[in-house]
Design a protein around this motif. Structure first.
Motif, PDB file in Angstrom:
ATOM      1  N   MET A 398       0.850  -1.199   0.000  1.00  0.00           N
ATOM      2  CA  MET A 398       0.000   0.000   0.000  1.00  0.00           C
ATOM      3  C   MET A 398       0.882   1.244   0.000  1.00  0.00           C
ATOM      4  O   MET A 398       0.635   2.211  -0.702  1.00  0.00           O
ATOM      5  CB  MET A 398      -0.941  -0.018   1.197  1.00  0.00           C
ATOM      6  N   GLU A 403      -1.693   3.047  -2.169  1.00  0.00           N
ATOM      7  CA  GLU A 403      -2.425   4.030  -1.359  1.00  0.00           C
ATOM      8  C   GLU A 403      -1.782   5.408  -1.498  1.00  0.00           C
ATOM      9  O   GLU A 403      -0.634   5.589  -1.131  1.00  0.00           O
ATOM     10  CB  GLU A 403      -2.447   3.588   0.110  1.00  0.00           C
ATOM     11  N   ASP A 405      -2.987   8.352  -0.136  1.00  0.00           N
ATOM     12  CA  ASP A 405      -3.273   9.295   0.944  1.00  0.00           C
ATOM     13  C   ASP A 405      -2.304   9.074   2.124  1.00  0.00           C
ATOM     14  O   ASP A 405      -2.400   8.085   2.845  1.00  0.00           O
ATOM     15  CB  ASP A 405      -4.734   9.071   1.363  1.00  0.00           C
ATOM     16  N   TYR A 408      -3.967   8.794   5.673  1.00  0.00           N
ATOM     17  CA  TYR A 408      -4.646   7.520   5.878  1.00  0.00           C
ATOM     18  C   TYR A 408      -3.628   6.397   6.124  1.00  0.00           C
ATOM     19  O   TYR A 408      -3.786   5.577   7.027  1.00  0.00           O
ATOM     20  CB  TYR A 408      -5.519   7.203   4.664  1.00  0.00           C
ATOM     21  N   LEU A 409      -2.577   6.410   5.334  1.00  0.00           N
ATOM     22  CA  LEU A 409      -1.544   5.393   5.478  1.00  0.00           C
ATOM     23  C   LEU A 409      -0.936   5.443   6.881  1.00  0.00           C
ATOM     24  O   LEU A 409      -0.689   4.409   7.519  1.00  0.00           O
ATOM     25  CB  LEU A 409      -0.453   5.629   4.430  1.00  0.00           C
ATOM     26  N   CYS A 430      -5.219  -4.266   1.334  1.00  0.00           N
ATOM     27  CA  CYS A 430      -4.266  -4.248   0.227  1.00  0.00           C
ATOM     28  C   CYS A 430      -4.911  -4.848  -1.022  1.00  0.00           C
ATOM     29  O   CYS A 430      -4.790  -4.304  -2.124  1.00  0.00           O
ATOM     30  CB  CYS A 430      -2.997  -5.018   0.618  1.00  0.00           C
ATOM     31  N   ARG A 433      -7.338  -2.423  -2.657  1.00  0.00           N
ATOM     32  CA  ARG A 433      -6.672  -1.354  -3.409  1.00  0.00           C
ATOM     33  C   ARG A 433      -5.953  -1.886  -4.651  1.00  0.00           C
ATOM     34  O   ARG A 433      -5.994  -1.268  -5.714  1.00  0.00           O
ATOM     35  CB  ARG A 433      -5.663  -0.641  -2.516  1.00  0.00           C
TER      36      ARG A 433
END
Ligand code: TRP
Length: 462
Positions: A398, A403, A405, A408-409, A430, A433
Protein backbone atom coordinates in the motif's frame (compact mmCIF):
# COMPACT_ATOMS: atom_id res chain seq x y z
CA UNK A 1 31.51 -0.58 11.66
CA UNK A 2 32.64 -4.14 11.21
CA UNK A 3 31.66 -6.70 8.63
CA UNK A 4 32.40 -7.24 4.99
CA UNK A 5 31.90 -4.64 2.30
CA UNK A 6 28.63 -4.83 0.41
CA UNK A 7 29.03 -6.09 -3.14
CA UNK A 8 26.60 -4.83 -5.76
CA UNK A 9 26.12 -7.14 -8.71
CA UNK A 10 23.77 -5.58 -11.30
CA UNK A 11 23.09 -9.01 -12.82
CA UNK A 12 22.76 -11.02 -9.63
CA UNK A 13 19.49 -12.02 -8.05
CA UNK A 14 20.60 -11.44 -4.48
CA UNK A 15 20.79 -7.80 -3.59
CA UNK A 16 21.73 -6.13 -0.35
CA UNK A 17 19.01 -3.99 1.19
CA UNK A 18 21.34 -2.51 3.77
CA UNK A 19 20.74 0.94 2.34
CA UNK A 20 22.62 2.98 4.91
CA UNK A 21 25.66 0.79 4.43
CA UNK A 22 25.41 1.13 0.65
CA UNK A 23 25.01 4.88 0.94
CA UNK A 24 28.10 5.16 3.05
CA UNK A 25 30.29 2.69 1.21
CA UNK A 26 29.63 4.07 -2.27
CA UNK A 27 29.42 7.72 -1.28
CA UNK A 28 25.81 8.30 -2.26
CA UNK A 29 24.23 11.53 -1.04
CA UNK A 30 21.23 11.31 1.23
CA UNK A 31 17.90 12.65 0.03
CA UNK A 32 17.52 14.31 3.42
CA UNK A 33 19.87 17.07 2.32
CA UNK A 34 18.00 18.20 -0.77
CA UNK A 35 14.64 19.83 -0.92
CA UNK A 36 12.52 18.50 -3.75
CA UNK A 37 9.68 20.73 -4.90
CA UNK A 38 6.32 18.97 -5.48
CA UNK A 39 7.63 15.75 -3.98
CA UNK A 40 6.06 12.56 -5.31
CA UNK A 41 4.75 9.75 -3.13
CA UNK A 42 8.10 7.98 -3.43
CA UNK A 43 9.92 11.10 -2.23
CA UNK A 44 7.52 11.81 0.62
CA UNK A 45 7.76 8.27 1.95
CA UNK A 46 11.54 8.05 1.85
CA UNK A 47 11.43 5.30 -0.80
CA UNK A 48 13.78 7.35 -2.95
CA UNK A 49 16.57 7.45 -0.45
CA UNK A 50 19.75 8.63 -2.16
CA UNK A 51 21.17 10.44 -5.15
CA UNK A 52 24.27 11.68 -6.88
CA UNK A 53 24.38 15.33 -7.96
CA UNK A 54 20.62 15.71 -7.99
CA UNK A 55 21.18 19.38 -7.13
CA UNK A 56 22.32 19.97 -10.70
CA UNK A 57 18.98 18.80 -12.03
CA UNK A 58 16.94 20.59 -9.39
CA UNK A 59 18.77 23.81 -10.26
CA UNK A 60 17.74 23.42 -13.90
CA UNK A 61 14.20 22.68 -12.77
CA UNK A 62 14.17 25.82 -10.68
CA UNK A 63 15.56 28.03 -13.42
CA UNK A 64 13.36 26.54 -16.11
CA UNK A 65 16.44 25.30 -17.97
CA UNK A 66 16.23 22.11 -19.93
CA UNK A 67 17.30 18.78 -18.50
CA UNK A 68 16.83 15.19 -19.49
CA UNK A 69 15.89 11.93 -17.82
CA UNK A 70 17.31 8.67 -19.01
CA UNK A 71 16.61 5.20 -17.84
CA UNK A 72 16.68 1.75 -19.34
CA UNK A 73 14.93 -1.56 -19.24
CA UNK A 74 16.30 -5.02 -19.72
CA UNK A 75 13.77 -6.87 -21.84
CA UNK A 76 13.92 -10.34 -20.37
CA UNK A 77 10.67 -11.11 -18.58
CA UNK A 78 7.39 -9.62 -17.56
CA UNK A 79 7.12 -6.13 -16.12
CA UNK A 80 6.39 -6.24 -12.39
CA UNK A 81 5.43 -3.75 -9.69
CA UNK A 82 9.08 -3.12 -8.82
CA UNK A 83 9.74 -1.93 -12.37
CA UNK A 84 6.82 0.46 -12.16
CA UNK A 85 8.66 2.46 -9.49
CA UNK A 86 11.21 3.68 -12.00
CA UNK A 87 8.39 4.73 -14.28
CA UNK A 88 6.74 6.62 -11.42
CA UNK A 89 9.93 8.62 -11.12
CA UNK A 90 10.32 9.14 -14.84
CA UNK A 91 6.74 10.36 -14.96
CA UNK A 92 7.38 12.75 -12.11
CA UNK A 93 10.46 14.22 -13.81
CA UNK A 94 8.49 14.46 -17.03
CA UNK A 95 5.75 16.40 -15.28
CA UNK A 96 8.37 18.76 -13.84
CA UNK A 97 9.62 19.56 -17.34
CA UNK A 98 12.33 16.99 -18.14
CA UNK A 99 12.54 15.32 -21.52
CA UNK A 100 12.64 11.52 -21.31
CA UNK A 101 14.77 8.95 -23.10
CA UNK A 102 14.40 5.24 -22.43
CA UNK A 103 16.93 2.66 -23.52
CA UNK A 104 15.80 -0.84 -24.35
CA UNK A 105 18.85 -2.83 -23.32
CA UNK A 106 18.44 -5.45 -26.01
CA UNK A 107 22.19 -5.90 -26.43
CA UNK A 108 22.63 -6.35 -22.69
CA UNK A 109 19.76 -8.80 -22.54
CA UNK A 110 21.27 -10.82 -25.34
CA UNK A 111 24.71 -10.74 -23.72
CA UNK A 112 23.66 -11.56 -20.19
CA UNK A 113 20.33 -13.40 -20.47
CA UNK A 114 20.52 -15.01 -23.88
CA UNK A 115 17.43 -13.20 -25.19
CA UNK A 116 17.59 -12.70 -28.97
CA UNK A 117 17.22 -9.18 -30.34
CA UNK A 118 13.91 -10.05 -31.98
CA UNK A 119 12.52 -11.50 -28.77
CA UNK A 120 13.86 -8.56 -26.78
CA UNK A 121 12.07 -6.15 -29.06
CA UNK A 122 8.83 -8.04 -28.74
CA UNK A 123 9.05 -8.15 -24.93
CA UNK A 124 9.97 -4.47 -24.73
CA UNK A 125 6.99 -3.31 -26.74
CA UNK A 126 4.38 -5.71 -25.41
CA UNK A 127 5.47 -5.91 -21.78
CA UNK A 128 7.10 -2.58 -21.04
CA UNK A 129 6.22 0.25 -23.41
CA UNK A 130 2.57 -0.82 -23.40
CA UNK A 131 2.53 -0.31 -19.63
CA UNK A 132 4.43 2.98 -19.85
CA UNK A 133 1.52 4.22 -21.92
CA UNK A 134 -0.99 2.76 -19.47
CA UNK A 135 0.84 4.28 -16.49
CA UNK A 136 0.44 7.69 -18.07
CA UNK A 137 3.83 8.60 -19.50
CA UNK A 138 3.41 11.26 -22.17
CA UNK A 139 4.63 9.90 -25.53
CA UNK A 140 5.24 13.41 -26.84
CA UNK A 141 8.01 13.98 -24.31
CA UNK A 142 9.40 10.46 -24.26
CA UNK A 143 11.52 8.60 -26.72
CA UNK A 144 12.27 4.88 -26.55
CA UNK A 145 15.17 3.41 -28.49
CA UNK A 146 17.03 0.12 -28.80
CA UNK A 147 20.71 -0.19 -27.96
CA UNK A 148 21.24 -2.34 -31.03
CA UNK A 149 20.00 0.32 -33.43
CA UNK A 150 21.52 3.51 -32.11
CA UNK A 151 25.14 3.66 -33.33
CA UNK A 152 26.18 6.64 -31.21
CA UNK A 153 25.51 4.66 -28.04
CA UNK A 154 27.86 1.93 -29.11
CA UNK A 155 30.41 4.40 -30.44
CA UNK A 156 30.54 6.31 -27.16
CA UNK A 157 30.97 3.03 -25.30
CA UNK A 158 33.87 2.15 -27.54
CA UNK A 159 35.52 5.58 -27.31
CA UNK A 160 35.24 5.76 -23.55
CA UNK A 161 36.39 2.18 -23.22
CA UNK A 162 39.82 3.58 -23.92
CA UNK A 163 39.79 5.23 -20.50
CA UNK A 164 39.15 2.15 -18.41
CA UNK A 165 40.61 -1.33 -18.18
CA UNK A 166 40.02 -4.84 -16.95
CA UNK A 167 41.34 -4.03 -13.50
CA UNK A 168 38.68 -1.40 -13.04
CA UNK A 169 36.03 -3.79 -14.33
CA UNK A 170 37.24 -6.41 -11.94
CA UNK A 171 36.98 -4.06 -9.03
CA UNK A 172 33.60 -2.58 -9.98
CA UNK A 173 31.84 -5.70 -11.26
CA UNK A 174 33.91 -8.60 -10.01
CA UNK A 175 34.65 -9.71 -13.58
CA UNK A 176 37.40 -12.25 -13.96
CA UNK A 177 39.38 -14.08 -16.61
CA UNK A 178 36.48 -16.25 -17.70
CA UNK A 179 33.96 -13.42 -18.04
CA UNK A 180 32.36 -13.44 -21.45
CA UNK A 181 33.41 -10.41 -23.49
CA UNK A 182 29.86 -9.52 -24.50
CA UNK A 183 29.20 -9.22 -20.80
CA UNK A 184 32.21 -6.93 -20.51
CA UNK A 185 30.84 -4.75 -23.29
CA UNK A 186 27.40 -4.41 -21.73
CA UNK A 187 28.45 -1.78 -19.14
CA UNK A 188 30.21 0.24 -21.83
CA UNK A 189 27.07 0.27 -23.91
CA UNK A 190 25.21 1.44 -20.82
CA UNK A 191 27.76 4.25 -20.47
CA UNK A 192 26.81 5.20 -24.02
CA UNK A 193 23.11 5.04 -23.09
CA UNK A 194 23.61 7.37 -20.18
CA UNK A 195 25.81 9.94 -21.90
CA UNK A 196 24.42 10.17 -25.43
CA UNK A 197 21.38 12.37 -24.64
CA UNK A 198 23.75 15.28 -24.05
CA UNK A 199 25.34 15.04 -27.50
CA UNK A 200 24.28 17.60 -30.11
CA UNK A 201 22.03 15.23 -32.07
CA UNK A 202 20.11 14.11 -28.99
CA UNK A 203 19.29 17.35 -27.22
CA UNK A 204 22.70 18.89 -26.54
CA UNK A 205 24.51 19.73 -23.33
CA UNK A 206 22.17 19.64 -20.32
CA UNK A 207 22.00 17.78 -17.03
CA UNK A 208 20.78 14.20 -17.34
CA UNK A 209 19.33 12.32 -14.39
CA UNK A 210 19.15 8.55 -14.24
CA UNK A 211 16.53 7.14 -11.85
CA UNK A 212 17.38 3.53 -11.00
CA UNK A 213 17.43 0.86 -8.33
CA UNK A 214 20.66 0.84 -6.41
CA UNK A 215 21.75 -2.35 -8.21
CA UNK A 216 22.55 -0.10 -11.18
CA UNK A 217 24.87 2.21 -9.27
CA UNK A 218 28.06 0.47 -10.43
CA UNK A 219 27.22 1.62 -13.96
CA UNK A 220 26.79 5.17 -12.74
CA UNK A 221 30.08 5.12 -10.91
CA UNK A 222 31.75 3.89 -14.08
CA UNK A 223 30.01 6.48 -16.27
CA UNK A 224 30.72 9.39 -13.96
CA UNK A 225 34.38 8.43 -13.72
CA UNK A 226 34.75 8.09 -17.48
CA UNK A 227 32.99 11.37 -18.22
CA UNK A 228 35.23 13.18 -15.75
CA UNK A 229 38.35 11.69 -17.32
CA UNK A 230 37.48 13.20 -20.69
CA UNK A 231 37.00 16.72 -19.31
CA UNK A 232 39.54 19.30 -20.47
CA UNK A 233 38.86 21.66 -17.59
CA UNK A 234 38.50 20.53 -14.00
CA UNK A 235 36.54 22.61 -11.53
CA UNK A 236 37.54 22.57 -7.89
CA UNK A 237 36.29 24.52 -4.95
CA UNK A 238 39.25 26.68 -3.99
CA UNK A 239 40.96 25.78 -0.72
CA UNK A 240 40.01 28.97 1.09
CA UNK A 241 37.35 30.45 -1.14
CA UNK A 242 36.23 30.69 -4.72
CA UNK A 243 36.59 28.20 -7.53
CA UNK A 244 39.77 27.06 -9.26
CA UNK A 245 39.79 25.71 -12.79
CA UNK A 246 42.63 23.47 -13.87
CA UNK A 247 43.59 22.36 -17.34
CA UNK A 248 43.74 18.64 -18.05
CA UNK A 249 46.16 18.05 -20.90
CA UNK A 250 45.56 14.71 -22.60
CA UNK A 251 46.69 12.96 -25.78
CA UNK A 252 43.70 14.11 -27.74
CA UNK A 253 43.64 17.74 -26.68
CA UNK A 254 47.36 18.51 -26.32
CA UNK A 255 47.62 20.10 -29.73
CA UNK A 256 44.59 22.34 -29.28
CA UNK A 257 45.92 23.39 -25.89
CA UNK A 258 49.17 24.50 -27.42
CA UNK A 259 51.48 21.61 -26.67
CA UNK A 260 53.78 21.15 -29.66
CA UNK A 261 54.81 17.67 -30.80
CA UNK A 262 58.38 18.42 -29.63
CA UNK A 263 57.05 19.02 -26.12
CA UNK A 264 57.40 22.80 -26.27
CA UNK A 265 54.57 25.19 -25.67
CA UNK A 266 52.90 27.31 -28.30
CA UNK A 267 52.31 30.26 -26.00
CA UNK A 268 50.04 32.15 -28.36
CA UNK A 269 47.78 29.15 -28.69
CA UNK A 270 47.71 28.57 -24.96
CA UNK A 271 47.00 32.22 -24.31
CA UNK A 272 44.17 32.24 -26.76
CA UNK A 273 42.63 29.17 -25.07
CA UNK A 274 42.87 30.98 -21.75
CA UNK A 275 41.46 34.12 -23.32
CA UNK A 276 38.43 32.13 -24.41
CA UNK A 277 38.16 30.59 -20.97
CA UNK A 278 38.13 33.98 -19.28
CA UNK A 279 35.60 35.31 -21.79
CA UNK A 280 33.31 32.37 -21.01
CA UNK A 281 33.49 33.11 -17.31
CA UNK A 282 32.92 36.82 -17.86
CA UNK A 283 29.81 35.80 -19.68
CA UNK A 284 28.54 34.42 -16.40
CA UNK A 285 29.04 37.81 -14.80
CA UNK A 286 32.32 37.27 -12.94
CA UNK A 287 34.79 40.11 -13.15
CA UNK A 288 37.52 39.02 -10.74
CA UNK A 289 39.08 36.31 -12.86
CA UNK A 290 42.73 35.42 -12.31
CA UNK A 291 44.18 33.71 -15.34
CA UNK A 292 47.47 31.89 -15.03
CA UNK A 293 48.25 30.06 -18.30
CA UNK A 294 51.74 29.09 -17.17
CA UNK A 295 50.36 27.17 -14.21
CA UNK A 296 47.41 25.98 -16.22
CA UNK A 297 44.84 27.45 -13.84
CA UNK A 298 42.18 30.11 -13.69
CA UNK A 299 40.65 31.13 -10.40
CA UNK A 300 37.47 32.93 -9.58
CA UNK A 301 37.78 34.01 -5.94
CA UNK A 302 34.26 35.39 -5.66
CA UNK A 303 32.52 32.23 -6.93
CA UNK A 304 30.53 30.31 -4.33
CA UNK A 305 29.82 26.58 -4.33
CA UNK A 306 26.42 27.48 -5.80
CA UNK A 307 28.15 28.85 -8.87
CA UNK A 308 30.04 25.63 -9.53
CA UNK A 309 27.31 24.08 -11.65
CA UNK A 310 27.02 27.13 -13.90
CA UNK A 311 30.78 27.33 -14.27
CA UNK A 312 31.05 23.66 -15.06
CA UNK A 313 28.38 23.88 -17.76
CA UNK A 314 30.04 26.90 -19.31
CA UNK A 315 33.40 25.14 -19.42
CA UNK A 316 31.89 22.09 -21.07
CA UNK A 317 30.32 24.33 -23.67
CA UNK A 318 33.69 25.93 -24.26
CA UNK A 319 35.41 22.54 -24.43
CA UNK A 320 32.92 21.49 -27.10
CA UNK A 321 33.64 24.61 -29.10
CA UNK A 322 37.31 23.59 -29.09
CA UNK A 323 36.50 20.08 -30.29
CA UNK A 324 36.20 18.16 -27.01
CA UNK A 325 33.34 15.89 -25.98
CA UNK A 326 32.25 18.21 -23.18
CA UNK A 327 30.54 15.50 -21.12
CA UNK A 328 28.75 16.30 -17.88
CA UNK A 329 28.74 13.49 -15.32
CA UNK A 330 25.17 12.17 -15.00
CA UNK A 331 23.05 12.67 -11.89
CA UNK A 332 21.12 9.76 -10.42
CA UNK A 333 18.48 8.84 -7.87
CA UNK A 334 18.03 5.54 -6.07
CA UNK A 335 14.95 3.90 -4.66
CA UNK A 336 14.46 1.07 -2.21
CA UNK A 337 13.60 -2.23 -3.80
CA UNK A 338 10.05 -3.41 -3.49
CA UNK A 339 9.98 -6.30 -1.10
CA UNK A 340 8.86 -9.60 -2.68
CA UNK A 341 5.62 -11.27 -1.59
CA UNK A 342 7.60 -13.82 0.35
CA UNK A 343 9.61 -11.16 2.15
CA UNK A 344 12.70 -11.56 -0.05
CA UNK A 345 13.56 -9.57 -3.19
CA UNK A 346 10.93 -9.15 -5.91
CA UNK A 347 12.27 -10.79 -9.03
CA UNK A 348 10.81 -11.72 -12.40
CA UNK A 349 12.56 -15.04 -12.31
CA UNK A 350 10.66 -15.99 -9.15
CA UNK A 351 6.94 -15.50 -9.89
CA UNK A 352 6.02 -16.39 -6.32
CA UNK A 353 7.76 -13.23 -5.10
CA UNK A 354 6.17 -10.95 -7.59
CA UNK A 355 3.03 -9.18 -8.75
CA UNK A 356 3.26 -8.73 -12.49
CA UNK A 357 1.41 -5.83 -14.06
CA UNK A 358 -0.36 -8.30 -16.29
CA UNK A 359 -1.48 -10.67 -13.49
CA UNK A 360 -5.20 -11.29 -13.38
CA UNK A 361 -6.99 -9.95 -10.37
CA UNK A 362 -7.93 -13.32 -8.91
CA UNK A 363 -4.29 -14.42 -9.00
CA UNK A 364 -3.24 -11.21 -7.27
CA UNK A 365 -5.79 -11.74 -4.53
CA UNK A 366 -4.36 -15.20 -3.90
CA UNK A 367 -0.79 -13.92 -3.92
CA UNK A 368 -1.51 -11.20 -1.38
CA UNK A 369 -3.41 -13.63 0.85
CA UNK A 370 -0.29 -15.77 1.04
CA UNK A 371 2.10 -12.85 1.41
CA UNK A 372 4.55 -12.57 4.28
CA UNK A 373 2.88 -10.88 7.22
CA UNK A 374 4.06 -8.76 10.11
CA UNK A 375 1.19 -9.95 12.30
CA UNK A 376 1.33 -12.17 15.36
CA UNK A 377 0.64 -15.89 15.37
CA UNK A 378 -2.79 -15.64 17.02
CA UNK A 379 -5.46 -12.96 17.15
CA UNK A 380 -5.14 -12.78 20.91
CA UNK A 381 -1.39 -12.13 20.68
CA UNK A 382 -1.88 -9.64 17.88
CA UNK A 383 -4.36 -7.61 19.90
CA UNK A 384 -1.96 -7.64 22.83
CA UNK A 385 1.40 -7.11 21.08
CA UNK A 386 0.41 -5.42 17.83
CA UNK A 387 1.74 -6.06 14.34
CA UNK A 388 4.84 -4.81 12.59
CA UNK A 389 4.01 -2.83 9.43
CA UNK A 390 7.71 -2.48 8.53
CA UNK A 391 7.92 -6.10 7.48
CA UNK A 392 4.29 -6.60 6.50
CA UNK A 393 4.14 -7.07 2.74
CA UNK A 394 0.50 -6.01 2.41
CA UNK A 395 1.19 -2.78 4.27
CA UNK A 396 4.35 -2.12 2.29
CA UNK A 397 2.57 -2.58 -1.02
CA UNK A 398 0.00 0.00 0.00
CA UNK A 399 2.82 2.33 0.93
CA UNK A 400 4.85 1.72 -2.24
CA UNK A 401 2.12 1.31 -4.81
CA UNK A 402 -1.54 1.42 -4.01
CA UNK A 403 -2.42 4.03 -1.36
CA UNK A 404 -2.01 7.68 -2.24
CA UNK A 405 -3.27 9.29 0.94
CA UNK A 406 -0.38 9.87 3.37
CA UNK A 407 -2.60 10.66 6.35
CA UNK A 408 -4.65 7.52 5.88
CA UNK A 409 -1.54 5.39 5.48
CA UNK A 410 -0.16 6.85 8.66
CA UNK A 411 -3.33 5.96 10.50
CA UNK A 412 -3.27 2.39 9.18
CA UNK A 413 0.33 2.14 10.30
CA UNK A 414 -0.39 3.08 13.90
CA UNK A 415 -3.56 1.03 14.12
CA UNK A 416 -1.63 -2.02 12.95
CA UNK A 417 1.11 -1.41 15.48
CA UNK A 418 -1.43 -1.08 18.25
CA UNK A 419 -3.12 -4.35 17.31
CA UNK A 420 -6.33 -2.66 16.26
CA UNK A 421 -6.00 -3.82 12.64
CA UNK A 422 -5.44 -7.56 12.20
CA UNK A 423 -3.08 -9.13 9.68
CA UNK A 424 -5.98 -10.54 7.65
CA UNK A 425 -7.66 -7.14 7.60
CA UNK A 426 -4.45 -5.53 6.38
CA UNK A 427 -4.27 -8.05 3.57
CA UNK A 428 -7.86 -7.37 2.63
CA UNK A 429 -7.21 -3.62 2.48
CA UNK A 430 -4.27 -4.25 0.23
CA UNK A 431 -6.28 -6.61 -1.97
CA UNK A 432 -9.07 -4.05 -2.32
CA UNK A 433 -6.67 -1.35 -3.41
CA UNK A 434 -4.58 -3.61 -5.63
CA UNK A 435 -7.72 -4.79 -7.37
CA UNK A 436 -8.84 -1.26 -8.17
CA UNK A 437 -5.34 -0.15 -9.17
CA UNK A 438 -4.58 -3.09 -11.43
CA UNK A 439 -8.12 -3.18 -12.83
CA UNK A 440 -7.75 0.42 -13.92
CA UNK A 441 -4.29 -0.24 -15.28
CA UNK A 442 -5.57 -3.12 -17.43
CA UNK A 443 -8.35 -0.92 -18.74
CA UNK A 444 -5.87 1.84 -19.54
CA UNK A 445 -3.65 -0.67 -21.23
CA UNK A 446 -6.39 -1.54 -23.68
CA UNK A 447 -7.21 2.11 -24.25
CA UNK A 448 -3.61 3.25 -24.80
CA UNK A 449 -2.33 0.31 -26.82
CA UNK A 450 -2.39 2.39 -29.99
CA UNK A 451 0.10 4.84 -28.42
CA UNK A 452 2.95 2.34 -28.21
CA UNK A 453 4.52 3.31 -31.55
CA UNK A 454 4.34 6.98 -30.60
CA UNK A 455 6.83 6.30 -27.83
CA UNK A 456 9.37 4.94 -30.30
CA UNK A 457 12.18 7.10 -31.61
CA UNK A 458 12.48 7.10 -35.39
CA UNK A 459 15.44 4.71 -35.24
CA UNK A 460 13.26 2.30 -33.26
CA UNK A 461 10.46 2.03 -35.83
CA UNK A 462 11.13 -0.84 -38.18
N1 TRP B 1 21.12 -2.46 -16.99
C1 TRP B 1 19.73 -2.07 -16.81
C2 TRP B 1 18.95 -3.25 -16.20
O1 TRP B 1 19.49 -4.27 -15.96
C3 TRP B 1 19.09 -1.60 -18.08
C4 TRP B 1 19.75 -0.38 -18.63
C5 TRP B 1 20.43 -0.29 -19.81
C6 TRP B 1 19.79 0.92 -18.06
N2 TRP B 1 20.86 0.95 -20.02
C7 TRP B 1 20.49 1.74 -18.98
C8 TRP B 1 19.30 1.46 -16.87
C9 TRP B 1 20.74 3.07 -18.71
C10 TRP B 1 19.53 2.81 -16.62
C11 TRP B 1 20.26 3.60 -17.52
O2 TRP B 1 17.78 -3.15 -15.96
Amino acid sequence: MGGEDVVIDPWGSAQSTDYSRITEQFGLASMDDVSVPNPSRLHRRGIIFAHRDLDTVLASQRLGDSYGVLTGLMPSGQMHMGHSMVIDQVKWFQEQGGDVTIAVADLESQATRGVSLAKGRDIALREYVAYYAALGLDPDKCSVYFQSSRPIVQRLGFQLGKRTNLNEFESIYGFSGDTNLAHVQAPLVQVGDILHPQTESYGGLRPIVVPVGVDQDPHLRLTRGLAAKTNWFNVKDGSSSGVVIGLSVQDDNAEVLGKLPNGRLDKDKLNSVFGGLVASLEHLGFSDILSNPKQGTVSVPSATPNDTIRIRMKLLEYERSLGGMGLLAPSSTYHHFAVGLTGEKMSSSKPKTTIFLGDDLKAVEKKIKRAFSGGQATVEEHRRLGGNPDIDVAYRYMMYFFEDDDAYLHEVNSRYRSGDILAGEMKQMCIDRATVWLGELHEMRDQTEHLVTEFLASDARY
